[in-house]
Design a protein around this motif. Structure first.
Motif, short mmCIF file in Angstrom:
data_model
loop_
_atom_site.label_atom_id
_atom_site.label_comp_id
_atom_site.label_asym_id
_atom_site.label_seq_id
_atom_site.Cartn_x
_atom_site.Cartn_y
_atom_site.Cartn_z
N HIS A 275 7.50 22.20 -27.76
CA HIS A 275 7.56 21.06 -26.92
C HIS A 275 7.61 19.66 -27.13
O HIS A 275 7.31 18.79 -26.48
CB HIS A 275 6.37 21.42 -25.92
N CYS A 276 8.03 19.35 -28.23
CA CYS A 276 7.84 17.96 -29.03
C CYS A 276 8.67 16.89 -28.07
O CYS A 276 8.20 15.80 -27.96
CB CYS A 276 8.27 18.02 -30.46
N GLU A 277 9.57 17.31 -27.83
CA GLU A 277 10.58 16.48 -27.02
C GLU A 277 10.03 15.88 -25.45
O GLU A 277 10.10 14.88 -25.45
CB GLU A 277 12.07 16.96 -26.64
N GLU A 278 9.47 17.05 -24.74
CA GLU A 278 8.74 16.55 -23.56
C GLU A 278 7.37 15.65 -23.95
O GLU A 278 7.33 14.84 -23.17
CB GLU A 278 8.26 17.71 -22.77
N LEU A 279 6.78 16.01 -24.97
CA LEU A 279 5.59 15.38 -25.49
C LEU A 279 6.05 13.80 -26.14
O LEU A 279 4.90 13.09 -26.26
CB LEU A 279 4.55 16.09 -26.27
N GLY A 280 7.10 13.61 -26.30
CA GLY A 280 7.50 12.18 -26.80
C GLY A 280 7.12 12.23 -28.42
O GLY A 280 6.72 11.20 -28.60
N ILE A 315 -3.90 17.72 -31.54
CA ILE A 315 -2.72 17.77 -32.19
C ILE A 315 -1.87 16.50 -31.28
O ILE A 315 -1.05 15.90 -32.14
CB ILE A 315 -2.17 19.07 -32.29
N VAL A 316 -1.79 16.72 -30.16
CA VAL A 316 -0.84 15.88 -29.61
C VAL A 316 -0.94 14.62 -29.58
O VAL A 316 -0.37 13.50 -29.81
CB VAL A 316 -0.60 16.37 -27.79
N SER A 317 -2.44 14.19 -29.59
CA SER A 317 -3.24 12.78 -29.67
C SER A 317 -2.81 12.47 -31.07
O SER A 317 -2.40 11.13 -31.36
CB SER A 317 -4.71 12.95 -29.57
N THR A 318 -2.95 13.03 -31.99
CA THR A 318 -2.80 12.60 -33.51
C THR A 318 -1.18 12.12 -33.62
O THR A 318 -0.84 11.22 -34.06
CB THR A 318 -3.04 13.74 -34.24
N TYR A 319 -0.14 13.29 -33.03
CA TYR A 319 1.07 12.98 -33.26
C TYR A 319 1.71 11.77 -32.39
O TYR A 319 2.61 10.99 -32.75
CB TYR A 319 2.08 14.33 -32.78
N THR A 320 1.08 11.58 -31.20
CA THR A 320 1.80 10.55 -30.10
C THR A 320 0.98 9.14 -30.39
O THR A 320 1.24 8.27 -29.83
CB THR A 320 1.52 11.34 -28.95
N GLY A 321 -0.34 9.34 -30.73
CA GLY A 321 -1.07 7.93 -30.98
C GLY A 321 -1.77 7.95 -29.65
O GLY A 321 -2.21 6.64 -29.57
N ARG A 322 -1.84 8.72 -28.55
CA ARG A 322 -2.13 8.50 -27.60
C ARG A 322 -3.94 8.67 -27.59
O ARG A 322 -4.48 9.68 -28.09
CB ARG A 322 -1.89 9.21 -26.23
N LYS A 323 -4.79 7.80 -27.20
CA LYS A 323 -6.22 7.94 -27.43
C LYS A 323 -6.81 9.05 -26.18
O LYS A 323 -6.24 9.26 -25.00
CB LYS A 323 -6.86 6.72 -26.92
N VAL A 324 -7.82 9.78 -26.79
CA VAL A 324 -8.41 10.68 -25.75
C VAL A 324 -9.59 9.96 -24.80
O VAL A 324 -10.34 9.12 -25.45
CB VAL A 324 -9.46 11.66 -26.58
N ARG A 325 -9.49 10.24 -23.71
CA ARG A 325 -10.32 9.63 -22.71
C ARG A 325 -11.69 9.59 -22.98
O ARG A 325 -12.25 10.56 -23.63
CB ARG A 325 -10.02 10.10 -21.32
N GLU A 326 -12.92 8.59 -22.53
CA GLU A 326 -14.10 8.61 -22.85
C GLU A 326 -14.76 9.76 -22.17
O GLU A 326 -14.68 10.41 -21.01
CB GLU A 326 -14.64 7.24 -22.23
N ARG A 327 -15.77 10.29 -22.78
CA ARG A 327 -16.75 11.32 -22.20
C ARG A 327 -16.16 12.60 -21.58
O ARG A 327 -16.30 12.61 -20.30
CB ARG A 327 -17.85 10.59 -21.32
N ILE A 328 -15.28 13.02 -22.11
CA ILE A 328 -14.53 14.10 -21.49
C ILE A 328 -14.69 15.50 -22.55
O ILE A 328 -14.59 15.28 -23.83
CB ILE A 328 -13.04 13.84 -21.13
N ALA A 329 -14.90 16.43 -22.08
CA ALA A 329 -14.98 17.73 -22.86
C ALA A 329 -14.30 18.84 -22.34
O ALA A 329 -13.87 19.04 -21.16
CB ALA A 329 -16.44 18.17 -23.11
N MET A 330 -13.68 19.79 -23.26
CA MET A 330 -13.04 20.81 -22.59
C MET A 330 -13.41 22.34 -23.32
O MET A 330 -13.88 22.39 -24.46
CB MET A 330 -11.63 20.71 -22.68
N THR A 331 -13.11 23.33 -22.59
CA THR A 331 -13.03 24.68 -23.06
C THR A 331 -12.10 25.58 -22.49
O THR A 331 -11.99 25.58 -21.27
CB THR A 331 -14.53 25.23 -23.22
N GLY A 332 -11.42 26.23 -23.47
CA GLY A 332 -10.31 27.25 -22.81
C GLY A 332 -9.40 27.66 -23.86
O GLY A 332 -9.12 26.76 -24.68
#
Length: 399
Positions: A275-280, A315-332
């Motif tokens: 999905h690289c094109e949709e993700l920029g 992975i998406v954050s690393t490839y696109t350079g977009r930062k991860v929001r503050e104080r957010i966690a996830m599981t799934g």
């Protein structure tokens, strides 16, 4: 109002302990089941079979196979004990077996039993158990009056977080006993002391803290995402980091990961590439850069199907350079179609996130029911987002 009997099965390796010996042998006796019923003086007692997972096999037969007849309600109306050499009806007995590790129980025996899984205590529950039960018990055992030894709820919580890693309260009880012994010595030697124990005094008695509490510490970084993990002693937070290096598109994984987590990382990487094109993301990056995914604390083995969406986000954050929001966690977990699937241990994970100072949690839509089972005061101050696809995760997690 029924009679109660207990049979400890730890290390039992002789089948005749369950079924009894034939009377032709010297020193023959009935089996443990019949002995316990005789001791109770009732044919419908409650019998605890303690540590049923610790049964061992030897050349004297397999006691877990002998238990099949005892625990099967279809068969145990005619339980045969070799000593009394008559059928005995066990169908009125209520058997409660205990085990720490279900994997050690023979599959046929496991099939005879109904499983009731008892989760570990939450920190909040441990604090109440310590103040309401363990501390009074230790004070009484050491001959200390209530006015001579007191602990605040905050002090007990710090002892739990800094000195114990367990699902129950056994270590906590030992630590409280250690504090009580120190206080008893102060009373006996007429040393001056304040009734309420201070943090400095607790640290002097118990030593330096053994465990450091996980605190959230990665605000606004690229490629570092906070995941939630379940362990035998409760929930924990873990960081998943990824970085690009010049290379030929190789994926490498570090951090002592088990097979399931390695597969999660591969699936996450393949989904991002598809999905690289949709993700920029520029497709050429996959040919000119290597990707390394790392989960810190390499000495601790990590496995389990709950880090899929965390890896995708990293992975998406690393490839696109977009930062991860503050104080957010996830599981799934994620699939190759980009669907977010539910995971277990949600209660423990949520409480670990709250303790670490996290405000926002992303979960699979199918885990919504698990949140409903947690007391509202434990999840106060947390915002939950329920997602079905990876795209929804990325919209919530990345700036």
């Amino acid at each position: 109002g029924r009679k109660f009997g207990r049979i400890s099965l730890g290390g039992l390796h002789d089948e005749s302990e369950i079924r009894g010996h034939r009377r032709t042998y010297i020193g023959a006796m009935p089996g443990r089941i019949i002995q316990t019923i005789k001791r109770c003086g009732s044919s419908n007692p409650v019998i605890i079979l303690d540590e049923v997972d610790k049964l061992t096999v030897s050349n004297h037969g397999d006691p877990s196979s002998a238990l099949l007849e005892v625990l099967d309600p279809e068969q145990n109306t005619t339980f045969h004990d070799n000593y009394i050499d008559m059928e005995y009806d066990l169908s009125k007995v209520l058997f409660i077996a205990t085990a720490n590790n279900i994997a050690n129980i023979a599959p046929a025996l496991r099939d005879r039993m109904e499983m009731i899984n008892i989760a570990g205590y939450l920190t909040e529950e441990k604090v109440r158990i310590a103040l309401d039960h363990l501390l009074p018990k230790q004070r009484e055992a050491h001959g200390i009056r209530e006015a001579e030894m007191q602990l605040s709820a905050g002090a007990v919580e710090r002892i739990i977080a800094s000195y114990t890693r367990e699902a129950g309260v056994r270590s906590l009880d030992k630590l409280l006993a250690k504090l009580a012994r120190a206080r008893a010595k102060q009373i006996a030697f007429d040393e001056g002391f304040a009734a309420e124990m201070t943090d400095a005094e607790i640290e002097k008695i118990l030593g330096m803290p053994k465990f450091l509490r996980e605190e959230y510490e990665v605000g606004g970084m690229t490629g570092v995402v906070t995941g939630l993990a379940w362990t035998e002693v409760g929930g924990d937070i873990l960081y998943i980091e990824s970085v690009l290096t010049p290379g030929k598109g190789k994926l490498s994984l570090t951090g002592n990961l088990g097979d399931v987590m390695k597969e999660s990382a591969t699936i996450a990487h393949e989904w991002v590439m598809a999905h690289c094109e949709e993700l920029g993301i520029d497709p050429k990056l996959f040919e000119t850069r290597d990707l390394n995914i790392h989960v810190p604390e390499g000495a601790i083995p990590k496995d389990g199907p709950s880090a899929g969406i965390t890896m995708v986000t990293s992975i998406v954050s690393t490839y696109t350079g977009r930062k991860v929001r503050e104080r957010i966690a996830m599981t799934g977990e994620t699939t190759l179609r980009g669907r977010v699937t539910p995971v277990g241990g949600v209660k423990e994970k949520i409480l670990a996130a709250k303790r670490a100072g996290i405000h926002t949690i992303i979960l699979s839509e199918e885990n919504r029911k698990d949140i409903a089972e947690i007391k509202p005061e434990y999840v106060d101050g947390l915002a939950f987002h329920y997602v079905r696809t990876n795209d929804e995760v990325l919209a919530l997690a990345l700036e």
